[in-house]
Enzyme design. Structure first.
Site, PDB file in Angstrom:
ATOM      1  N   ARG A   1     -64.399  -8.805 -21.528  1.00 56.20           N
ATOM      2  CA  ARG A   1     -65.903  -8.614 -21.290  1.00 56.20           C
ATOM      3  C   ARG A   1     -66.974  -7.961 -22.095  1.00 56.20           C
ATOM      4  NH1 ARG A   1     -66.640  -5.919 -15.365  1.00 56.20           N
ATOM      5  NH2 ARG A   1     -67.194  -4.087 -16.110  1.00 56.20           N
TER       6      ARG A   1
ATOM      7  N   ASP B   1     -56.884  -5.933 -23.936  1.00 58.02           N
ATOM      8  CA  ASP B   1     -57.580  -5.574 -22.648  1.00 58.02           C
ATOM      9  C   ASP B   1     -56.422  -5.311 -21.693  1.00 58.02           C
ATOM     10  OD1 ASP B   1     -59.462  -5.163 -20.382  1.00 58.02           O
ATOM     11  OD2 ASP B   1     -60.860  -6.042 -21.989  1.00 58.02           O
TER      12      ASP B   1
ATOM     13  N   ASP C   1     -53.171  -1.469 -22.495  1.00 53.22           N
ATOM     14  CA  ASP C   1     -53.812  -0.119 -21.849  1.00 53.22           C
ATOM     15  C   ASP C   1     -53.697   0.681 -23.001  1.00 53.22           C
ATOM     16  OD1 ASP C   1     -54.437   2.062 -20.834  1.00 53.22           O
ATOM     17  OD2 ASP C   1     -52.802   1.931 -19.265  1.00 53.22           O
ATOM     18  N   VAL C   2     -55.083   1.025 -23.552  1.00 54.11           N
ATOM     19  CA  VAL C   2     -55.364   2.094 -24.435  1.00 54.11           C
ATOM     20  C   VAL C   2     -54.765   3.244 -24.328  1.00 54.11           C
ATOM     21  CG1 VAL C   2     -57.225   0.637 -25.702  1.00 54.11           C
ATOM     22  CG2 VAL C   2     -57.627   2.309 -23.985  1.00 54.11           C
TER      23      VAL C   2
ATOM     24  N   ASN D   1     -63.096  -0.078 -28.652  1.00 52.52           N
ATOM     25  CA  ASN D   1     -64.256  -0.424 -27.638  1.00 52.52           C
ATOM     26  C   ASN D   1     -64.081  -0.156 -26.121  1.00 52.52           C
ATOM     27  OD1 ASN D   1     -66.836  -2.109 -26.575  1.00 52.52           O
ATOM     28  ND2 ASN D   1     -65.153  -2.995 -25.889  1.00 52.52           N
TER      29      ASN D   1
ATOM     30  N   TYR E   1     -67.477  11.697 -19.049  1.00 55.84           N
ATOM     31  CA  TYR E   1     -67.644  10.531 -20.006  1.00 55.84           C
ATOM     32  C   TYR E   1     -68.258  11.079 -21.149  1.00 55.84           C
ATOM     33  CZ  TYR E   1     -69.974   6.242 -21.403  1.00 55.84           C
ATOM     34  OH  TYR E   1     -70.218   4.873 -22.364  1.00 55.84           O
TER      35      TYR E   1
ATOM     36  N   LYS F   1     -66.855  10.906 -25.046  1.00 57.49           N
ATOM     37  CA  LYS F   1     -67.632  10.586 -26.058  1.00 57.49           C
ATOM     38  C   LYS F   1     -68.153  11.295 -27.435  1.00 57.49           C
ATOM     39  CE  LYS F   1     -67.893   6.309 -24.369  1.00 57.49           C
ATOM     40  NZ  LYS F   1     -67.202   5.165 -24.979  1.00 57.49           N
TER      41      LYS F   1
ATOM     42  N   THR G   1     -74.535  -4.504 -19.482  1.00 53.74           N
ATOM     43  CA  THR G   1     -73.171  -5.079 -19.069  1.00 53.74           C
ATOM     44  C   THR G   1     -73.093  -4.665 -17.792  1.00 53.74           C
ATOM     45  OG1 THR G   1     -72.106  -3.098 -19.748  1.00 53.74           O
ATOM     46  CG2 THR G   1     -72.599  -4.663 -21.607  1.00 53.74           C
TER      47      THR G   1
HETATM   48  N1  NAD Z   1     -72.901  -0.433 -21.439  1.00 56.19           N
HETATM   49  C1  NAD Z   1     -73.689   0.420 -21.809  1.00 56.19           C
HETATM   50  O1  NAD Z   1     -74.972   0.714 -21.252  1.00 56.19           O
HETATM   51  C2  NAD Z   1     -72.978   1.393 -22.925  1.00 56.19           C
HETATM   52  C3  NAD Z   1     -73.636   2.500 -23.255  1.00 56.19           C
HETATM   53  C4  NAD Z   1     -72.965   3.265 -24.202  1.00 56.19           C
HETATM   54  C5  NAD Z   1     -71.779   2.976 -24.443  1.00 56.19           C
HETATM   55  N2  NAD Z   1     -70.962   1.887 -24.030  1.00 56.19           N
HETATM   56  C6  NAD Z   1     -69.539   1.852 -24.228  1.00 56.19           C
HETATM   57  O2  NAD Z   1     -69.457   0.511 -25.004  1.00 56.19           O
HETATM   58  C7  NAD Z   1     -67.989   0.179 -24.562  1.00 56.19           C
HETATM   59  C8  NAD Z   1     -67.965  -1.079 -23.985  1.00 56.19           C
HETATM   60  O3  NAD Z   1     -68.665  -1.106 -22.806  1.00 56.19           O
HETATM   61  P1  NAD Z   1     -69.262  -2.153 -21.824  1.00 56.19           P
HETATM   62  O4  NAD Z   1     -70.662  -1.931 -21.577  1.00 56.19           O
HETATM   63  O5  NAD Z   1     -68.953  -3.703 -22.742  1.00 56.19           O
HETATM   64  O6  NAD Z   1     -68.360  -2.153 -20.445  1.00 56.19           O
HETATM   65  P2  NAD Z   1     -67.352  -3.287 -19.671  1.00 56.19           P
HETATM   66  O7  NAD Z   1     -67.034  -2.684 -18.359  1.00 56.19           O
HETATM   67  O8  NAD Z   1     -68.131  -4.459 -19.630  1.00 56.19           O
HETATM   68  O9  NAD Z   1     -66.145  -3.506 -20.535  1.00 56.19           O
HETATM   69  C9  NAD Z   1     -65.124  -2.570 -20.741  1.00 56.19           C
HETATM   70  C10 NAD Z   1     -63.645  -3.346 -21.077  1.00 56.19           C
HETATM   71  O10 NAD Z   1     -62.807  -2.244 -21.308  1.00 56.19           O
HETATM   72  C11 NAD Z   1     -61.797  -2.939 -20.440  1.00 56.19           C
HETATM   73  N3  NAD Z   1     -60.819  -1.546 -20.138  1.00 56.19           N
HETATM   74  C12 NAD Z   1     -60.930  -0.657 -19.158  1.00 56.19           C
HETATM   75  N4  NAD Z   1     -59.873   0.149 -19.115  1.00 56.19           N
HETATM   76  C13 NAD Z   1     -59.296  -0.269 -20.366  1.00 56.19           C
HETATM   77  C14 NAD Z   1     -57.772   0.144 -20.614  1.00 56.19           C
HETATM   78  N5  NAD Z   1     -57.174   1.308 -20.090  1.00 56.19           N
HETATM   79  N6  NAD Z   1     -57.430  -0.516 -21.600  1.00 56.19           N
HETATM   80  C15 NAD Z   1     -57.898  -1.463 -22.239  1.00 56.19           C
HETATM   81  N7  NAD Z   1     -59.065  -2.007 -21.967  1.00 56.19           N
HETATM   82  C16 NAD Z   1     -59.710  -1.393 -21.034  1.00 56.19           C
HETATM   83  C17 NAD Z   1     -62.285  -3.329 -19.063  1.00 56.19           C
HETATM   84  O11 NAD Z   1     -61.394  -4.384 -18.923  1.00 56.19           O
HETATM   85  C18 NAD Z   1     -63.322  -4.087 -19.888  1.00 56.19           C
HETATM   86  O12 NAD Z   1     -63.000  -5.457 -20.428  1.00 56.19           O
HETATM   87  C19 NAD Z   1     -67.413   1.386 -23.782  1.00 56.19           C
HETATM   88  O13 NAD Z   1     -66.538   2.213 -24.539  1.00 56.19           O
HETATM   89  C20 NAD Z   1     -68.781   1.995 -23.141  1.00 56.19           C
HETATM   90  O14 NAD Z   1     -68.512   3.370 -22.564  1.00 56.19           O
HETATM   91  C21 NAD Z   1     -71.327   1.140 -23.062  1.00 56.19           C
END
Ligand code: NAD
Length: 246
Positions: A15, A36, A57-58, A80, A144, A148, A179
């Site tokens: 997602r 995922d 699981d990463v 990601n 977090y 990062k 998201t």
């Molecule tokens: N949304 C934001 O505002 C934002 C801002 C900066 C950075 N990010 C980064 O972007 C990336 C994606 O974020 P997003 O907003 O799409 O979040 P999201 O929560 O919509 O998606 C994250 C995905 O990672 C998966 N996940 C969680 N733990 C996992 C694991 N152990 N192994 C494999 N998969 C796993 C989840 O199931 C999910 O599908 C992340 O690294 C997040 O930190 C997001």
């Protein structure tokens, strides 16, 4: 097509931003592996767009060995997958800190290490998703932010080590992207982001598709001279600092 013939593995792609990248990569000719822990959503997306799905699981060394052991080549890895956890420093438990570090930081390290043998012969591109919290601090996000910043640093080490194999490594630093990640971290509660977004040069949240455009550029040969770089996609969030009038 911009990724014609390339094989790409995207973690956390069931997602959010990872799913947007998966859609875009398939449309640009890549064979995509969605990895995922959310199997239902991941399998459904894979079936819809014509990708493969693997449970991964990463934070697990064994899981990476299993998934990459099935491949004999990989052109693109997008690290990601990530999780967010809000808590003041004095109330952050070791368990919460380690959970975030395990997924965000250790997951990115394991991902990069696992794919090097699959990229050494032909070259490749690794895109590590950090955050604006990899560039500057945000209160309530000690784990977090630490994870990062670590991603930003390890990206540069990998870039200088792997350039000789034509493997490029860059980090992406999204700001507020629409998201469900923030909502999930707040226990399912919606939060009004309007006051925060008003402070940005571009006064709105970013869309996952906009991040996918940047990830696509870094994954493709169009970015052939980019490595070790940090690419902000944040509506201008990191362009200013705390002394600026709002
Ligand atoms: N949304 C934001 O505002 C934002 C801002 C900066 C950075 N990010 C980064 O972007 C990336 C994606 O974020 P997003 O907003 O799409 O979040 P999201 O929560 O919509 O998606 C994250 C995905 O990672 C998966 N996940 C969680 N733990 C996992 C694991 N152990 N192994 C494999 N998969 C796993 C989840 O199931 C999910 O599908 C992340 O690294 C997040 O930190 C997001």
């Amino acid at each position: 097509m911009r990724l014609d013939g390339k094989i790409a593995l995207i973690t956390g792609a069931a997602r959010g931003q990872g799913a947007a990248a998966a859609r875009r990569f398939v449309a640009e000719g890549a064979r995509v592996i969605i990895a995922d822990v959310n199997d239902d959503a991941g399998k459904a997306l894979a079936a819809e767009i014509g990708a493969d799905y693997r449970h991964l699981d990463v934070g697990s060394e064994e899981a990476w060995a299993q998934v990459t052991g099935e491949l004999d080549r990989l052109d693109v890895l997008v690290n990601n997958a990530g999780v967010l956890h809000f808590s003041p420093l004095p109330q952050t438990t070791l368990a919460d800190y380690e959970r975030v570090i395990r997924i965000n930081q250790v997951g990115t390290f394991l991902g990069m290490r696992s794919v090097v043998p699959l990229m050494t012969e032909h070259g490749g591109s690794i895109v590590n998703v950090s955050s604006v919290e990899g560039l500057a601090a945000m209160p309530l996000l000690v784990a977090y932010t630490a994870s990062k910043f670590a991603i930003r640093g390890m990206t540069k080490v990998a870039a200088v080590e792997l350039g000789r194999h034509n493997i490029r490594v860059n980090s992406v630093h999204p700001g507020a992207i629409a998201t469900d990640m923030v909502k999930d971290a707040l226990g399912g509660h919606d939060v009004d982001m309007t006051p925060m977004l008003k402070k940005l040069a571009i006064r709105r949240a970013g869309r996952p598709e906009e991040v996918a455009n940047l990830v696509l550029f870094l994954a493709s040969d169009e970015s052939s001279y980019c490595t070790g770089g940090e690419f902000s996609i944040d509506g201008g969030a990191a362009a200013t600092h705390g002394l600026a009038p709002s």
